[in-house]
Design an enzyme around this catalytic site. Structure first.
Site, short mmCIF file in Angstrom:
data_model
loop_
_atom_site.label_atom_id
_atom_site.label_comp_id
_atom_site.label_asym_id
_atom_site.label_seq_id
_atom_site.Cartn_x
_atom_site.Cartn_y
_atom_site.Cartn_z
N LYS A 236 8.01 9.23 10.71
CA LYS A 236 6.08 9.21 10.60
C LYS A 236 6.32 7.90 11.99
O LYS A 236 5.48 7.95 12.47
CB LYS A 236 5.80 8.94 9.77
CG LYS A 236 4.25 9.06 9.52
CD LYS A 236 3.64 7.07 9.56
CE LYS A 236 2.24 7.19 10.00
NZ LYS A 236 1.64 5.97 10.40
N HIS B 35 6.50 6.56 1.27
CA HIS B 35 7.24 5.61 1.06
C HIS B 35 7.80 6.33 -0.20
O HIS B 35 8.85 6.43 -0.80
CB HIS B 35 6.38 4.84 0.65
CG HIS B 35 5.84 3.68 1.17
ND1 HIS B 35 4.76 3.65 1.67
CD2 HIS B 35 6.53 2.66 2.62
CE1 HIS B 35 3.94 3.05 2.58
NE2 HIS B 35 5.35 2.54 3.55
N ARG C 276 -2.49 4.39 6.72
CA ARG C 276 -4.15 3.82 7.81
C ARG C 276 -4.97 4.79 7.35
O ARG C 276 -6.15 4.81 7.73
CB ARG C 276 -4.00 4.37 9.39
CG ARG C 276 -2.86 3.31 9.64
CD ARG C 276 -2.92 2.99 11.22
NE ARG C 276 -2.36 1.24 11.58
CZ ARG C 276 -2.32 1.67 12.62
NH1 ARG C 276 -3.64 1.67 13.14
NH2 ARG C 276 -2.38 0.06 12.75
N ALA D 121 0.65 -1.43 0.01
CA ALA D 121 -0.21 0.05 0.31
C ALA D 121 0.79 1.05 0.45
O ALA D 121 1.22 2.70 1.06
CB ALA D 121 -1.11 0.11 1.38
#
Length: 293
Positions: A143, A36, A181, A31
């Site tokens: 993060k 990223h 999320r 995901a």
């Protein structure tokens, strides 16, 4: 290029090592998002080869839970961001019968987000990938501050020849950190959640002005948070070395908060390793919010 199993990926890694090229790695659950992408860009710019691993580490997911990701989309984002190769795997390869090893760091993993954060399992997953890929450098976003700090400690303790590089948090311009999320949250919910970061940064500014009693700082930060859809779980200020709650602020420290909505706990934090960060704020990366749906 994409390698769909550990053996094929390992053959590629051995060939890269044989030629003496440096390897930068980014280890993900899948995901992939713009956070990223920043990790991958840095791995690609600072190394000869950038490798992204994609595997939804089952030991850090809730028992019986599943992880929603699209491997083809993840491969595409990784390659567009500069990855040389993507290596994916599955439960059969990663957790064959008899698997029993976890990275233990005392109770540090319980002090930050609690047992539901599965921090020990996340660190174990990252360290396993580092052992597999033998990277020159491996990149972790601030993060996920708990994982980043504990992986760096584990790599040092286990004498692994790998440099752990921290990458600043990527945030929407309202302050909300990019997270898989949050991909199903609406624009209005993201705007509401933004007050959590503002409250944490309010504490940083108060500390920079001389306030040091954590009880007062937490009360002040909490008063800044006005939620409708979310429930505030906590605001804490902890030592960055052991994640223990502080009574009086001292460097290095983490201002840490959590809120829950839709059954998901969302974490945010500000890592303050030194006086310069305390005064100027963290060097976060800011991007535009998604268009309202």
């Amino acid at each position: 290029m994409h390698f769909a199993c550990l053996s094929a990926g390992k053959a590629f890694i051995r060939e890269v090592a044989r030629t003496g090229q440096t390897i930068g790695t980014v280890h993900t659950l899948g995901a992939l998002h713009l956070g990223h992408a920043e990790l991958i860009r840095r791995a690609a710019s600072e190394n000869d080869v950038a490798i992204v691993t994609v595997y939804p580490n089952k030991i850090q997911l809730r028992p019986g839970g599943s992880y929603d990701f699209n491997l083809d989309e993840d491969i595409g984002l990784a390659l567009r961001s500069g990855a040389t190769a993507v290596i994916s795997s599955n439960d059969t390869e990663m957790f064959p019968p008899g698997y029993r090893t976890l990275v233990s760091q005392g109770d540090c993993h319980l002090r930050l987000g609690g047992p539901e954060a599965y921090l020990k399992e996340a660190v174990t997953g990252a360290v396993r990938w580092i052992c597999y890929a033998s990277p020159t450098r491996s990149y972790f976003g601030l993060k996920d501050i708990g994982q980043a700090i504990l992986v760096k400690r584990a790599v040092a303790d286990l004498l692994l020849d790998c440099e752990i590089r921290f990458v600043p948090t990527v945030r929407y311009k309202n302050g909300v950190p990019i997270s898989s999320r949050l991909r199903r949250f609406s624009r209005s919910e993201l705007d509401e959640l933004s007050c959590l970061f503002r409250a944490l940064d309010h504490s940083r500014k108060e500390i920079a002005q001389g306030v040091s009693r954590v009880k007062d700082l937490v009360a002040s930060a909490t008063s800044q948070i006005k939620f409708r859809s979310f429930q505030l779980d906590f605001v804490r200020i902890v030592g960055a070395d052991n994640f223990e709650d502080l009574e009086q602020v001292k460097l290095p420290f983490i201002i840490f908060g959590a809120a829950t909505a839709h059954g998901l706990r969302i974490f945010d934090s500000i890592y303050v390793p030194d006086q310069d960060t305390l005064v100027k704020g963290p060097s976060d990366i800011w991007i535009d919010l998604p268009e309202p749906s």
